[in-house]
Design an enzyme around this catalytic site. Sequence first.
Site, PDB file in Angstrom:
ATOM      1  N   ARG A   1       0.831  -1.204   0.000  1.00  0.00           N
ATOM      2  CA  ARG A   1       0.000   0.000   0.000  1.00  0.00           C
ATOM      3  C   ARG A   1       0.866   1.255   0.000  1.00  0.00           C
ATOM      4  O   ARG A   1       1.889   1.310   0.659  1.00  0.00           O
ATOM      5  CB  ARG A   1      -0.902   0.025   1.236  1.00  0.00           C
ATOM      6  CG  ARG A   1      -2.001  -1.023   1.243  1.00  0.00           C
ATOM      7  CD  ARG A   1      -2.960  -0.813   2.409  1.00  0.00           C
ATOM      8  NE  ARG A   1      -2.253  -0.740   3.689  1.00  0.00           N
ATOM      9  CZ  ARG A   1      -2.027   0.372   4.366  1.00  0.00           C
ATOM     10  NH1 ARG A   1      -2.421   1.535   3.889  1.00  0.00           N
ATOM     11  NH2 ARG A   1      -1.378   0.343   5.521  1.00  0.00           N
TER      12      ARG A   1
ATOM     13  N   LYS B   1      -8.769  -2.358   0.623  1.00  0.00           N
ATOM     14  CA  LYS B   1      -8.718  -1.497   1.795  1.00  0.00           C
ATOM     15  C   LYS B   1      -9.551  -0.231   1.622  1.00  0.00           C
ATOM     16  O   LYS B   1      -9.998   0.360   2.609  1.00  0.00           O
ATOM     17  CB  LYS B   1      -7.266  -1.143   2.124  1.00  0.00           C
ATOM     18  CG  LYS B   1      -6.467  -2.338   2.645  1.00  0.00           C
ATOM     19  CD  LYS B   1      -7.139  -2.987   3.854  1.00  0.00           C
ATOM     20  CE  LYS B   1      -6.292  -4.115   4.438  1.00  0.00           C
ATOM     21  NZ  LYS B   1      -7.007  -4.833   5.525  1.00  0.00           N
TER      22      LYS B   1
ATOM     23  N   HIS C   1     -10.750  -4.758  11.926  1.00  0.00           N
ATOM     24  CA  HIS C   1      -9.663  -5.330  11.143  1.00  0.00           C
ATOM     25  C   HIS C   1      -9.259  -6.609  11.870  1.00  0.00           C
ATOM     26  O   HIS C   1      -8.405  -6.587  12.763  1.00  0.00           O
ATOM     27  CB  HIS C   1      -8.497  -4.343  11.062  1.00  0.00           C
ATOM     28  CG  HIS C   1      -7.378  -4.807  10.186  1.00  0.00           C
ATOM     29  ND1 HIS C   1      -6.074  -4.423  10.380  1.00  0.00           N
ATOM     30  CD2 HIS C   1      -7.365  -5.609   9.097  1.00  0.00           C
ATOM     31  CE1 HIS C   1      -5.306  -4.971   9.455  1.00  0.00           C
ATOM     32  NE2 HIS C   1      -6.074  -5.698   8.667  1.00  0.00           N
TER      33      HIS C   1
ATOM     34  N   SER D   1      -1.212  -6.512   9.439  1.00  0.00           N
ATOM     35  CA  SER D   1      -0.613  -7.415   8.465  1.00  0.00           C
ATOM     36  C   SER D   1       0.655  -8.040   9.032  1.00  0.00           C
ATOM     37  O   SER D   1       1.502  -7.357   9.606  1.00  0.00           O
ATOM     38  CB  SER D   1      -0.277  -6.633   7.190  1.00  0.00           C
ATOM     39  OG  SER D   1       0.426  -7.431   6.282  1.00  0.00           O
TER      40      SER D   1
ATOM     41  N   LYS E   1      -3.206 -13.097  11.618  1.00  0.00           N
ATOM     42  CA  LYS E   1      -4.667 -13.217  11.567  1.00  0.00           C
ATOM     43  C   LYS E   1      -5.106 -14.350  10.647  1.00  0.00           C
ATOM     44  O   LYS E   1      -5.917 -15.194  11.015  1.00  0.00           O
ATOM     45  CB  LYS E   1      -5.301 -11.906  11.067  1.00  0.00           C
ATOM     46  CG  LYS E   1      -5.188 -10.738  11.994  1.00  0.00           C
ATOM     47  CD  LYS E   1      -6.106  -9.598  11.595  1.00  0.00           C
ATOM     48  CE  LYS E   1      -6.158  -9.316  10.117  1.00  0.00           C
ATOM     49  NZ  LYS E   1      -4.877  -8.971   9.517  1.00  0.00           N
ATOM     50  N   THR E   2      -4.586 -14.324   9.425  1.00  0.00           N
ATOM     51  CA  THR E   2      -4.994 -15.329   8.443  1.00  0.00           C
ATOM     52  C   THR E   2      -4.542 -16.720   8.870  1.00  0.00           C
ATOM     53  O   THR E   2      -5.301 -17.690   8.810  1.00  0.00           O
ATOM     54  CB  THR E   2      -4.412 -14.981   7.064  1.00  0.00           C
ATOM     55  OG1 THR E   2      -4.911 -13.703   6.656  1.00  0.00           O
ATOM     56  CG2 THR E   2      -4.793 -16.020   6.032  1.00  0.00           C
TER      57      THR E   2
ATOM     58  N   ASP F   1      -9.966 -11.235   7.528  1.00  0.00           N
ATOM     59  CA  ASP F   1      -9.383  -9.902   7.631  1.00  0.00           C
ATOM     60  C   ASP F   1     -10.327  -8.785   8.073  1.00  0.00           C
ATOM     61  O   ASP F   1      -9.920  -7.897   8.788  1.00  0.00           O
ATOM     62  CB  ASP F   1      -8.765  -9.508   6.288  1.00  0.00           C
ATOM     63  CG  ASP F   1      -7.802  -8.345   6.394  1.00  0.00           C
ATOM     64  OD1 ASP F   1      -7.016  -8.306   7.356  1.00  0.00           O
ATOM     65  OD2 ASP F   1      -7.840  -7.462   5.527  1.00  0.00           O
TER      66      ASP F   1
ATOM     67  N   ARG G   1       1.505 -12.115  -2.011  1.00  0.00           N
ATOM     68  CA  ARG G   1       0.121 -12.323  -1.590  1.00  0.00           C
ATOM     69  C   ARG G   1      -0.606 -13.342  -2.458  1.00  0.00           C
ATOM     70  O   ARG G   1      -0.286 -13.513  -3.637  1.00  0.00           O
ATOM     71  CB  ARG G   1      -0.652 -11.003  -1.682  1.00  0.00           C
ATOM     72  CG  ARG G   1      -0.181  -9.923  -0.727  1.00  0.00           C
ATOM     73  CD  ARG G   1      -0.845 -10.053   0.611  1.00  0.00           C
ATOM     74  NE  ARG G   1      -0.399  -9.040   1.551  1.00  0.00           N
ATOM     75  CZ  ARG G   1      -0.968  -8.838   2.731  1.00  0.00           C
ATOM     76  NH1 ARG G   1      -1.993  -9.577   3.112  1.00  0.00           N
ATOM     77  NH2 ARG G   1      -0.509  -7.912   3.540  1.00  0.00           N
TER      78      ARG G   1
END
Length: 534
Positions: free
Chosen positions: A61, A202, A221, A239, A243-244, A258, A323
């Site tokens: 980003r 996002k 988030h 990130s 989490k994933t 997410d 990704r």
Amino acid sequence: MQETGPQKSSYGLDKQGLGGLGKANWNLAAPSLYKEALTRGEANLSAGGALVAMTGQHTGRSANDKFIVEEETSSENIWWGKVNKPFEDTKFAGLHKKMIEYLEGKEVFVQDCFAGADKENRLPVRIITECAWHNLFARNMFIQPAKEELTDFVPEFTVLQVPSFEADPAVDGTRSEVFVLANFAEKLVIIGGTSYAGEIKKSVFSILNYLLPEKSIMPMHCSVNVSNEGDSAVFFGLSGTGKTTLSADANRMLIGDDEHGWSDDGVFNFEGGCYAKVIKLSEEAEPEIYATTGRFGTILENVVMDEDGVLDLDDNRYTENTRASYPIHFIPNASETGIAGNPKNVIMLTADAFGVLPPIAKLSPEQAMYHFLSGYTAKLAGTEKGLGNEPQATFSTCFGAPFMPRHPSVYAKLLGEKIEKHQVNCWLVNTGWTGGAYGTGHRMPIKHTRALVNGALDGTLANVDFEKDPFFGLSIPKAVDGVPSDILNPRNTWEDKEGYDKQAKHLVNLFIENFGQFEEYVNEEVMKSAPKSA
């Protein structure tokens, strides 16, 4: 303007001024978008069937190029500052006009989709992209309407992404050639100068973060999973914090990886897909996610592939931020509805580069509020443009400051109310470093983190003894089945005990300094739970 593709929406593109397009491809499915992306040279096909796309110089980003248009309908509700930077409405209009003129006679791809699995609270969005593979990304990441819903589909927001169109900062008022501009009055987001697909995702998240608090819905988030008994769990984290990975548990159903909302009725996924980091992805440690990298329908961003289409997930020559975007149903035990009841556990993930925080700690409700507002972690290399190879300690309030248009106290108040109402257990989990700081210690083994998280979720940790951490006042379990006891208290993992104490005091002071901005928004009990300066 020619319009092709099945289930074309009756609501056209004229509102966005796009009547002069050469061709608009509407709601194409994955096979057609594959064909277009490969024919146009936008991406390559891997041996396993995934579509491999390169994003050029922008592999994360562009946070410094994101702005919100300052206009009267939303201005007083925006948390203006370093994160939410204002952009003149006249400059927006001028840049948008140039973008429309640039697209005259050109071909675009359109996806009509929903953000939000809860039908009472979902947002109809239209994603218009220059590239076919970005349109497939949108199709992967958001929720596909039923055929009959497409007939009368009317978007509430539109995202227009044109990577080949670059801004002129001297004329257009942007910081660089890249821009990500949200206009709440026009219900429009325009993105240019970058091919990083995450900007689309996002941007929609930021829109929901603005809209949903007005309905007393907590946008988060986070990832969410649920047990066979219906006990859902929320995993907050930035990130790279896990989490994933941690939500993709073979013993629990995945709701989403997410972005979610928490209403009075429970939690719901904003998305229809996952966007997982895959650098050094291990088939043994993360089999469900690993399997998606060899499937038709998955998009791999900036992943190294040889001339035979064989992937090398360990190669970071383009970025650490490689990704995979894939539909959530690629995960075997993913929820078909994207909805679950109110959570019984909230887990706040951090990747502590200082090696100070414990691998797991029980939080009081007040400590949970403190750590939610603090949002401490270490940004890992490659998740944003401009970061070097070293992790950087940071505080990202609400574990998602870049995507929170409103003041953090708005989200914190909602979270506090829901924790109290539903008697939620709260935990702090460090997936970062142990045995020393970054460069000396090592990353916490995923198998130990999973065992600790499982103990929290299945109630095992409710029956163990705890000790107080002297620096943060955290409750640390003394022993947990399946985990070496000597790693539970981080001080024990350091050979240099004085070095640990010094590092811990330093981190405490960083917390205190950061939290000064929130002191007026929290009660006395939250402040009493804060770490104390030594």
